[in-house]
Write an enzyme that holds these catalytic residues in place. Structure first.
Site, PDB file in Angstrom:
ATOM      1  N   ARG A 121      -8.481 -49.679  -2.119  1.00 47.69           N
ATOM      2  CA  ARG A 121      -8.170 -49.289  -0.865  1.00 47.69           C
ATOM      3  C   ARG A 121      -7.364 -50.859  -0.588  1.00 47.69           C
ATOM      4  O   ARG A 121      -7.682 -50.320   1.029  1.00 47.69           O
ATOM      5  CB  ARG A 121      -8.650 -48.266  -0.481  1.00 47.69           C
ATOM      6  CG  ARG A 121      -9.412 -46.893  -0.923  1.00 47.69           C
ATOM      7  CD  ARG A 121      -8.696 -45.771  -0.332  1.00 47.69           C
ATOM      8  NE  ARG A 121      -9.111 -44.573  -1.161  1.00 47.69           N
ATOM      9  CZ  ARG A 121     -10.040 -44.448  -1.312  1.00 47.69           C
ATOM     10  NH1 ARG A 121     -11.553 -45.104  -1.651  1.00 47.69           N
ATOM     11  NH2 ARG A 121     -10.283 -43.443  -2.277  1.00 47.69           N
ATOM     12  N   LYS A 143       4.938 -58.119   2.709  1.00 51.36           N
ATOM     13  CA  LYS A 143       5.820 -57.901   1.847  1.00 51.36           C
ATOM     14  C   LYS A 143       4.617 -57.976   1.238  1.00 51.36           C
ATOM     15  O   LYS A 143       5.131 -59.210   0.427  1.00 51.36           O
ATOM     16  CB  LYS A 143       6.894 -58.146   2.472  1.00 51.36           C
ATOM     17  CG  LYS A 143       7.658 -57.041   2.923  1.00 51.36           C
ATOM     18  CD  LYS A 143       9.428 -56.954   2.475  1.00 51.36           C
ATOM     19  CE  LYS A 143       9.992 -56.485   3.775  1.00 51.36           C
ATOM     20  NZ  LYS A 143      11.417 -56.655   3.333  1.00 51.36           N
ATOM     21  N   GLU A 185      16.222 -69.995   0.891  1.00 49.75           N
ATOM     22  CA  GLU A 185      15.801 -69.518   2.172  1.00 49.75           C
ATOM     23  C   GLU A 185      15.369 -69.637   3.797  1.00 49.75           C
ATOM     24  O   GLU A 185      15.528 -69.424   3.983  1.00 49.75           O
ATOM     25  CB  GLU A 185      13.826 -69.286   1.785  1.00 49.75           C
ATOM     26  CG  GLU A 185      14.274 -68.451   0.454  1.00 49.75           C
ATOM     27  CD  GLU A 185      14.671 -66.895   0.653  1.00 49.75           C
ATOM     28  OE1 GLU A 185      15.530 -66.057   1.335  1.00 49.75           O
ATOM     29  OE2 GLU A 185      14.875 -66.428  -0.255  1.00 49.75           O
ATOM     30  N   ARG A 240      14.135 -57.330  11.421  1.00 54.54           N
ATOM     31  CA  ARG A 240      13.460 -57.684  10.348  1.00 54.54           C
ATOM     32  C   ARG A 240      14.204 -57.760   8.805  1.00 54.54           C
ATOM     33  O   ARG A 240      14.885 -58.728   8.362  1.00 54.54           O
ATOM     34  CB  ARG A 240      12.495 -57.469   9.395  1.00 54.54           C
ATOM     35  CG  ARG A 240      12.132 -57.973   8.736  1.00 54.54           C
ATOM     36  CD  ARG A 240      10.042 -57.949   8.390  1.00 54.54           C
ATOM     37  NE  ARG A 240       9.735 -58.818   7.585  1.00 54.54           N
ATOM     38  CZ  ARG A 240       8.425 -58.491   6.516  1.00 54.54           C
ATOM     39  NH1 ARG A 240       7.700 -58.254   7.217  1.00 54.54           N
ATOM     40  NH2 ARG A 240       8.373 -59.649   5.633  1.00 54.54           N
ATOM     41  N   HIS A 247      21.111 -61.699   0.881  1.00 59.37           N
ATOM     42  CA  HIS A 247      20.484 -61.104   0.319  1.00 59.37           C
ATOM     43  C   HIS A 247      21.338 -59.598  -0.524  1.00 59.37           C
ATOM     44  O   HIS A 247      20.428 -59.674  -1.836  1.00 59.37           O
ATOM     45  CB  HIS A 247      19.128 -60.843   0.356  1.00 59.37           C
ATOM     46  CG  HIS A 247      18.172 -61.693   0.111  1.00 59.37           C
ATOM     47  ND1 HIS A 247      18.472 -62.724   0.832  1.00 59.37           N
ATOM     48  CD2 HIS A 247      17.125 -61.802  -0.361  1.00 59.37           C
ATOM     49  CE1 HIS A 247      17.339 -64.066   0.857  1.00 59.37           C
ATOM     50  NE2 HIS A 247      16.765 -63.429  -0.371  1.00 59.37           N
ATOM     51  N   HIS A 251      21.355 -59.767  -4.438  1.00 54.80           N
ATOM     52  CA  HIS A 251      20.470 -59.470  -5.334  1.00 54.80           C
ATOM     53  C   HIS A 251      20.761 -58.812  -6.604  1.00 54.80           C
ATOM     54  O   HIS A 251      20.692 -58.674  -7.933  1.00 54.80           O
ATOM     55  CB  HIS A 251      19.521 -58.646  -4.444  1.00 54.80           C
ATOM     56  CG  HIS A 251      17.862 -59.149  -3.593  1.00 54.80           C
ATOM     57  ND1 HIS A 251      17.207 -57.935  -2.778  1.00 54.80           N
ATOM     58  CD2 HIS A 251      17.536 -59.534  -4.247  1.00 54.80           C
ATOM     59  CE1 HIS A 251      16.408 -58.793  -2.275  1.00 54.80           C
ATOM     60  NE2 HIS A 251      16.272 -59.339  -3.298  1.00 54.80           N
ATOM     61  N   HIS A 263      16.698 -66.827  -8.286  1.00 49.22           N
ATOM     62  CA  HIS A 263      17.411 -66.017  -7.085  1.00 49.22           C
ATOM     63  C   HIS A 263      17.253 -66.838  -5.948  1.00 49.22           C
ATOM     64  O   HIS A 263      18.104 -67.009  -5.392  1.00 49.22           O
ATOM     65  CB  HIS A 263      15.517 -65.576  -6.635  1.00 49.22           C
ATOM     66  CG  HIS A 263      15.095 -65.083  -5.385  1.00 49.22           C
ATOM     67  ND1 HIS A 263      16.315 -63.744  -4.888  1.00 49.22           N
ATOM     68  CD2 HIS A 263      14.607 -65.502  -3.606  1.00 49.22           C
ATOM     69  CE1 HIS A 263      15.739 -63.571  -3.468  1.00 49.22           C
ATOM     70  NE2 HIS A 263      15.272 -64.202  -3.278  1.00 49.22           N
TER      71      HIS A 263
END
Ligand SMILES: NC(=O)c1ccc[n+]([C@@H]2O[C@H](COP(=O)([O-])OP(=O)(O)OC[C@H]3O[C@@H](n4cnc5c(N)ncnc54)[C@H](O)[C@@H]3O)[C@@H](O)[C@H]2O)c1
Ligand SMILES: [Zn+2]
Length: 361
Positions: A121, A143, A185, A240, A247, A251, A263
């Site tokens: 956890r 993330k 990026e 955000r 993207h 993607h 990418h």
């Protein structure tokens, strides 16, 4: 070369330390008391840097109970590799008060972060980003996760690291191609942020040639920008989402190319597509700004050999798509001007088709 620290001001703030030739033992010990830990890396980064990291940690009083090396590449962001990694932590005897060090690019950071956030956890996580992409983007913000055969990043969580430490020296072994991918990026964030960051995108050629000052400036701009965005909207309820600039189509291009398109290249073409949508929508004349920056970074303006229908189909599966008025539509981040992103711009299937068409083939 100075060492810079940026604090990410979320509920439990964490520092991001950037420098060349960091004293890793001291940097880590400033934040966490030494204890039991494991290092996750990949088959490229592991042989290059795990011994050095292990030595620094051991000298600072840590006990490294084991190392996990996953095969390098996106395929390691999978449920299978994840299950194997947590199983290995259990067999190594990593305890609840242990720490996972994720040493590698975005793949190791996303996978290792998910491992750290879920094993027992959740144990402490330290991100040690080694690719430019992970330094400017993925290591900060919490993330983490893995891909499914059904799509990228479909399983994951928000896991705050305790510390992010980026040693620019690690970039010395990064292939040129990967420097360009990271710059994609950085360009994205400079365009979103405007101001000094956008101005300093002029440092891209110097950064490409490995100039440490230029790299440090761009990495710091990115981290400060991302920290600001994440502080305001950590769980991506709103602001955000601007970080998805380029993207949505990016993607889709990656998926349509069976992930054989890097990418950064996909995002590069995705940003050009977004700039064409912005021209039609806002009369924003930003296409050549995009193209010049991508050229400087050694990135393509187009994604050749990608099928428009396959890309559109993949966009339908993108988890970021949301229904508007009950009707399926795409939502884009577009730039009204440099530094002025607009979120949630509804884009019809036909407009999306044209924008993709402008950057493929
Ligand atoms: N979590 C987030 O917020 C976030 C944001 C952006 C991207 N991502 C994810 O990041 C991943 C891409 O990250 P990436 O581009 O770093 O890919 P990556 O981790 O696969 O690294 C790219 C390649 O460079 C190698 N490498 C890394 N550091 C090196 C070094 N110092 N020397 C030599 N080789 C090195 C790796 O082994 C790999 O082969 C994607 O999975 C993407 O979804 C996540
Ligand atoms: Zn990205």
């Amino acid at each position: 070369m100075p060492v810079d620290t940026v604090e990410v001001p979320v509920a439990r703030p964490y520092p991001v330390v950037v420098g060349t030739g960091l004293d890793l033992g001291a940097v880590v010990s400033d934040v966490l008391p030494p204890g039991l830990c494991a290092v996750i890396s990949d088959s490229t980064v592991g042989p290059l840097y795990t011994a050095q990291v292990r030595e620094a940690l051991t000298a600072a009083g840590w006990r490294v109970t084991g190392e996990i090396q996953v095969p390098s590449g996106e395929k390691s962001k999978s449920m299978e590799v994840y299950a194997d990694a947590v199983g290995r932590l259990a067999r190594m005897g990593l305890t609840r008060d242990g720490t996972v060090f994720a040493l590698g690019g975005g793949v190791v950071g996303d996978l290792g972060g998910f491992v750290a956030g879920t094993y027992m956890r959740g144990v402490d996580l330290v991100m040690l980003p080694t690719s430019l992409l992970s330094m400017v983007d993925s290591a900060v913000g919490g993330k983490v996760g893995v891909d499914l055969p059904e799509g990228k990043n479909l399983v994951g969580a928000f896991v705050r690291p305790r510390l992010v430490a980026a040693d620019l020296q690690w970039l010395g072994t990064l292939p040129e191609r990967e420097i360009s991918n990271g710059l994609a990026e950085s360009i994205k964030m400079g365009l979103l942020s405007g101001g000094d960051y956008f101005g300093d995108l002029g440092l891209i050629p110097a950064a490409r040639s490995g100039d440490p000052d230029a790299l440090q400036k761009l990495v710091l701009h990115s981290i400060r920008f991302k920290a600001r965005v994440v502080a305001e909207d950590e769980m991506e309820g709103g602001l955000r989402a601007i970080l998805n600039y380029g993207h949505t189509i990016g993607h889709a291009l990656e998926a349509a190319a069976n992930y054989n398109l890097p990418h950064g290249s996909a995002v590069a073409a995705g940003m050009v597509a977004a700039a064409t949508l912005a021209r039609d929508r806002f009369d924003a004349d930003l296409i050549s700004v995009h193209e010049n920056l991508l050229d400087a970074a050694g990135l393509p303006r187009h994604a050749p050999d990608v099928d428009v229908d396959r890309a559109l189909a993949a966009m339908g599966k993108d988890k970021k798509r949301t229904a508007i008025d009950g009707r399926a539509a795409h939502r884009f981040v577009l730039l009204e001007d440099i530094g002025e992103p607009i979120r949630n711009v509804p884009v019809s299937e036909q407009e999306a088709r044209e924008a993709i068409g402008a950057v493929v083939g």
